[in-house]
Motif scaffolding. Structure first.
Motif, mmCIF file in Angstrom:
data_model
loop_
_atom_site.group_PDB
_atom_site.id
_atom_site.type_symbol
_atom_site.label_atom_id
_atom_site.label_comp_id
_atom_site.label_asym_id
_atom_site.label_seq_id
_atom_site.Cartn_x
_atom_site.Cartn_y
_atom_site.Cartn_z
ATOM 1 N N GLY A 255 87.448 -12.880 56.513
ATOM 2 C CA GLY A 255 87.697 -12.002 55.376
ATOM 3 C C GLY A 255 86.411 -11.372 54.895
ATOM 4 N N LEU A 256 86.334 -11.129 53.587
ATOM 5 C CA LEU A 256 85.184 -10.438 53.009
ATOM 6 C C LEU A 256 84.046 -11.411 52.743
ATOM 7 C CD1 LEU A 256 87.039 -8.062 50.539
ATOM 8 C CD2 LEU A 256 85.828 -7.411 52.624
ATOM 9 N N ASN A 257 82.833 -10.997 53.113
ATOM 10 C CA ASN A 257 81.622 -11.774 52.905
ATOM 11 C C ASN A 257 80.621 -10.923 52.122
ATOM 12 O OD1 ASN A 257 81.663 -14.363 54.960
ATOM 13 N ND2 ASN A 257 82.872 -12.635 55.714
ATOM 14 N N GLU A 258 80.130 -11.482 51.027
ATOM 15 C CA GLU A 258 79.164 -10.758 50.189
ATOM 16 C C GLU A 258 77.746 -10.933 50.713
ATOM 17 O OE1 GLU A 258 79.642 -10.974 45.831
ATOM 18 O OE2 GLU A 258 81.124 -12.516 46.286
ATOM 19 N N ILE A 259 76.967 -9.855 50.670
ATOM 20 C CA ILE A 259 75.553 -9.907 51.022
ATOM 21 C C ILE A 259 74.764 -9.261 49.890
ATOM 22 C CG2 ILE A 259 73.764 -9.162 52.635
ATOM 23 C CD1 ILE A 259 75.846 -9.158 54.829
ATOM 24 N N LEU A 260 73.767 -9.984 49.377
ATOM 25 C CA LEU A 260 72.864 -9.457 48.356
ATOM 26 C C LEU A 260 71.454 -9.497 48.926
ATOM 27 C CD1 LEU A 260 72.392 -8.515 45.392
ATOM 28 C CD2 LEU A 260 71.975 -10.916 44.828
ATOM 29 N N PHE A 261 70.782 -8.351 48.898
ATOM 30 C CA PHE A 261 69.420 -8.237 49.430
ATOM 31 C C PHE A 261 68.490 -7.856 48.280
ATOM 32 C CE2 PHE A 261 67.553 -7.611 53.833
ATOM 33 C CZ PHE A 261 66.238 -7.702 53.437
ATOM 34 N N ARG A 262 67.425 -8.605 48.131
ATOM 35 C CA ARG A 262 66.371 -8.283 47.163
ATOM 36 C C ARG A 262 65.136 -7.864 47.947
ATOM 37 N NH1 ARG A 262 63.777 -11.235 41.991
ATOM 38 N NH2 ARG A 262 61.614 -10.594 42.304
ATOM 39 N N CYS A 263 64.562 -6.713 47.593
ATOM 40 C CA CYS A 263 63.401 -6.206 48.329
ATOM 41 C C CYS A 263 62.349 -5.712 47.350
ATOM 42 C CB CYS A 263 63.814 -5.082 49.277
ATOM 43 S SG CYS A 263 62.495 -4.557 50.413
ATOM 44 N N GLU A 264 61.102 -6.041 47.659
ATOM 45 C CA GLU A 264 59.968 -5.671 46.812
ATOM 46 C C GLU A 264 59.180 -4.543 47.449
ATOM 47 O OE1 GLU A 264 55.480 -7.320 45.945
ATOM 48 O OE2 GLU A 264 56.690 -7.873 47.673
ATOM 49 N N ASN A 265 58.630 -3.677 46.617
ATOM 50 C CA ASN A 265 57.653 -2.700 47.076
ATOM 51 C C ASN A 265 56.312 -3.075 46.469
ATOM 52 O OD1 ASN A 265 56.335 -0.542 48.170
ATOM 53 N ND2 ASN A 265 57.001 0.920 46.609
ATOM 54 N N ALA A 266 55.374 -3.507 47.317
ATOM 55 C CA ALA A 266 54.042 -3.880 46.854
ATOM 56 C C ALA A 266 53.070 -2.718 46.977
ATOM 57 C CB ALA A 266 53.533 -5.081 47.647
ATOM 58 N N GLY A 267 53.591 -1.507 47.166
ATOM 59 C CA GLY A 267 52.758 -0.323 47.330
ATOM 60 C C GLY A 267 53.082 0.388 48.620
ATOM 61 N N GLY A 268 52.962 1.697 48.608
ATOM 62 C CA GLY A 268 53.298 2.470 49.802
ATOM 63 C C GLY A 268 54.799 2.568 49.984
ATOM 64 N N THR A 269 55.269 2.379 51.217
ATOM 65 C CA THR A 269 56.701 2.480 51.507
ATOM 66 C C THR A 269 57.379 1.125 51.308
ATOM 67 O OG1 THR A 269 56.360 1.975 53.843
ATOM 68 C CG2 THR A 269 56.287 4.301 53.188
ATOM 69 N N MET A 270 58.699 1.152 51.292
ATOM 70 C CA MET A 270 59.482 -0.071 51.243
ATOM 71 C C MET A 270 60.761 0.158 52.017
ATOM 72 S SD MET A 270 61.327 -0.186 47.470
ATOM 73 C CE MET A 270 62.057 -1.770 47.863
ATOM 74 N N GLY A 271 61.478 -0.913 52.324
ATOM 75 C CA GLY A 271 62.750 -0.768 53.011
ATOM 76 C C GLY A 271 63.275 -2.116 53.460
ATOM 77 N N TRP A 272 64.571 -2.145 53.786
ATOM 78 C CA TRP A 272 65.192 -3.388 54.252
ATOM 79 C C TRP A 272 66.319 -3.055 55.218
ATOM 80 C CZ3 TRP A 272 65.773 -1.371 49.380
ATOM 81 C CH2 TRP A 272 67.062 -0.990 49.009
ATOM 82 N N PRO B 113 58.647 3.543 43.290
ATOM 83 C CA PRO B 113 57.322 3.331 42.699
ATOM 84 C C PRO B 113 56.682 2.066 43.240
ATOM 85 C CG PRO B 113 59.025 2.687 41.148
ATOM 86 C CD PRO B 113 59.731 3.296 42.327
ATOM 87 N N PRO B 114 55.364 1.967 43.182
ATOM 88 C CA PRO B 114 54.712 0.719 43.605
ATOM 89 C C PRO B 114 55.005 -0.400 42.615
ATOM 90 C CG PRO B 114 53.104 2.217 42.629
ATOM 91 C CD PRO B 114 54.393 2.983 42.742
ATOM 92 N N TYR B 115 54.906 -1.610 43.122
ATOM 93 C CA TYR B 115 55.112 -2.817 42.313
ATOM 94 C C TYR B 115 56.466 -2.795 41.608
ATOM 95 C CZ TYR B 115 50.153 -3.492 43.161
ATOM 96 O OH TYR B 115 48.937 -3.648 43.763
ATOM 97 N N CYS B 116 57.504 -2.789 42.408
ATOM 98 C CA CYS B 116 58.857 -2.798 41.858
ATOM 99 C C CYS B 116 59.764 -3.631 42.761
ATOM 100 C CB CYS B 116 59.411 -1.376 41.715
ATOM 101 S SG CYS B 116 59.827 -0.594 43.294
ATOM 102 N N VAL B 117 60.984 -3.869 42.295
ATOM 103 C CA VAL B 117 61.988 -4.637 43.020
ATOM 104 C C VAL B 117 63.304 -3.870 42.989
ATOM 105 C CG1 VAL B 117 63.385 -6.741 43.002
ATOM 106 C CG2 VAL B 117 60.936 -6.885 42.575
ATOM 107 N N TYR B 118 63.990 -3.824 44.133
ATOM 108 C CA TYR B 118 65.341 -3.262 44.221
ATOM 109 C C TYR B 118 66.296 -4.345 44.724
ATOM 110 C CZ TYR B 118 64.164 1.699 43.586
ATOM 111 O OH TYR B 118 63.792 2.913 43.070
#
Length: 429
Positions: A402-419, A340-345
């Protein structure tokens, strides 16, 4: 000082707080109701606002301290199960020693300041953040104790498999929030902005912490844990159930990629590649959507920035429950279906690195994005609405062996989104 002791010695005024129309008008920016613009009027009204806000914030702080104390009780119940069960006293002593050493430090003086009836607002905010931090310390111990009880593994492993990202909250500007005398409209506006920031963050702290406490309680009673909170390293326990990132999922598949790097999918960097070899991360856990109406929550912190627990369920956009979902992707660009538009994943994963060092990493987001590696914020994209580019940012980042953690925050300001995250598989000299 223990949280339980603080609660018995510190109280919050209880009762109905009556706020005058002048206060409401000033705080909301209204121009009616006879509110004057003289320095004396502004100072009088701002003092009324400050008293009202302090009472309201202290109620939130008290609740945060209560949650921390309740989580400490849950922790103690788990430690008692370790002591009285088959693991015994020696195991418990080792477990507690390791856990306490790894706790985030807490300044108990922040809690003592709450006894002052005129405690500055910035001090109330700092104490609430410290209480949330303490709560996450206890919660990590609870999850680790569940590992110990269920799997009967060494204490260092039970604790090592649980990685909690400590809360990262917005800072308030004490100079604007605690100014002794607010005598101008400019100072009042700056004060109101800081109050607005503090109130939204305090609400988020309490709401998220209550949900984490509820989940910690639900996991009691000796029931088997549905999966480890965080993935175990290669060679860890077999037969883990639930949605966990298993070691065999680190291996690359035969999928193709895009983004112009000619990258292959995977999550293992073993140093066997060439300098021009790139790998895109193809397996993630994703949580969302969270609300970001008209991009008003770009600086707000949601649950994944407080604690990473793959069993967590929280409230997202439109008051709907959201949980971590496992995604195995075929392209370097990660995009939710029908976002949806205006959201965060949020997306979380782990990458295994054979040789510690600095590696070139390419990052891209559509729209606004942030990236944390091993709990440290390493990249913040531009705030503008934009299309996805796999090479939006190419920079060197430090990875441990060893193991390395990665956290990605991405916003959708409308239309498509992706990271996307694409890593060069050879460390830099």
């Amino acid at each position: 000082m223990r949280v339980s002791q603080i609660l018995t010695t510190w109280g919050v005024p209880i009762g109905v707080v009556v706020v005058s129309v002048l206060v409401i008008a000033a705080f909301s920016g209204g121009s009616g109701g006879g509110f004057g613009s003289s320095a004396r009027d502004i100072e009088r009204v701002s003092n009324q606002i400050r008293d009202h806000v302090r009472n309201r914030w202290l109620v939130q702080t008290k609740r945060m301290l209560e949650i921390s104390a309740e989580m400490e009780e849950v922790r103690q119940e788990h430690l008692t199960r370790i002591r009285d069960g088959g693991l015994g006293v020696d195991y418990l002593e080792t477990f507690v020693a390791i856990a306490v050493e790894e706790h985030a430090p807490i300044d108990s003086n922040l809690f003592a300041a709450l006894n002052d009836p005129n405690v500055p607002l910035s001090a109330v905010y700092a104490a609430t953040k410290a209480a949330e931090l303490q709560m996450t310390n206890w919660y990590r111990d609870v999850r680790a104790a569940q590992n110990a009880i269920t799997l009967e593994v060494p204490a260092v492993d039970a604790l090592g498999w649980v990685k909690v990202v400590q809360p990262r909250r917005l800072e308030v500007v004490g100079e604007d929030l605690d100014r002794p005398a607010i005598t101008s409209q400019t100072q009042l506006a700056a004060f109101r902005r800081q109050v607005s920031t503090g109130e939204s963050e305090l609400d988020a702290m309490v709401q998220q912490s209550e949900r984490i406490l509820e989940q910690a309680r639900d996991a009691q009673g000796g029931a088997s844990v549905e999966g480890i909170a965080i993935m175990a390293p290669p060679g860890g326990p077999e037969g883990n159930r639930g949605d966990t990132l298993r070691p065999d999922e680190l291996m690359p598949s035969r999928a193709t990629s895009d983004g112009g790097f000619n990258a292959t999918p995977g999550r293992i960097i073993d140093g066997s590649g060439e300098q021009n070899d790139w790998m895109y991360i193809d397996k993630w856990y994703v949580m969302g959507p969270f609300p970001n109406r008209f991009r008003q929550n770009l600086d707000a912190s949601y649950l994944p920035e407080t604690v990473i627990d793959l069993d967590n369920v929280t409230i997202g956009m439109d008051d709907q429950e959201v949980r971590w979902r496992y995604w195995d992707t075929k392209n370097s660009r990660i995009e939710p279906d029908h976002a949806p538009p205006y959201c965060v994943y949020y997306a979380w994963t782990e990458v295994y690195v054979e040789e510690a060092g600095k590696y070139w990493v390419a990052l891209g987001s559509d729209d606004f994005g942030k990236v944390w590696i091993n709990g440290e914020l390493v990249w913040t994209s531009s705030m503008e609405r934009k299309t996805w580019r796999a090479d939006e940012e190419i920079a060197e980042f430090e990875f441990k062996q060893g193991l390395n953690e990665i956290l990605f925050r991405c916003e959708n300001a409308g239309g498509t989104m992706g990271w996307s995250v694409v890593i060069n598989t050879m460390p830099n000299e």
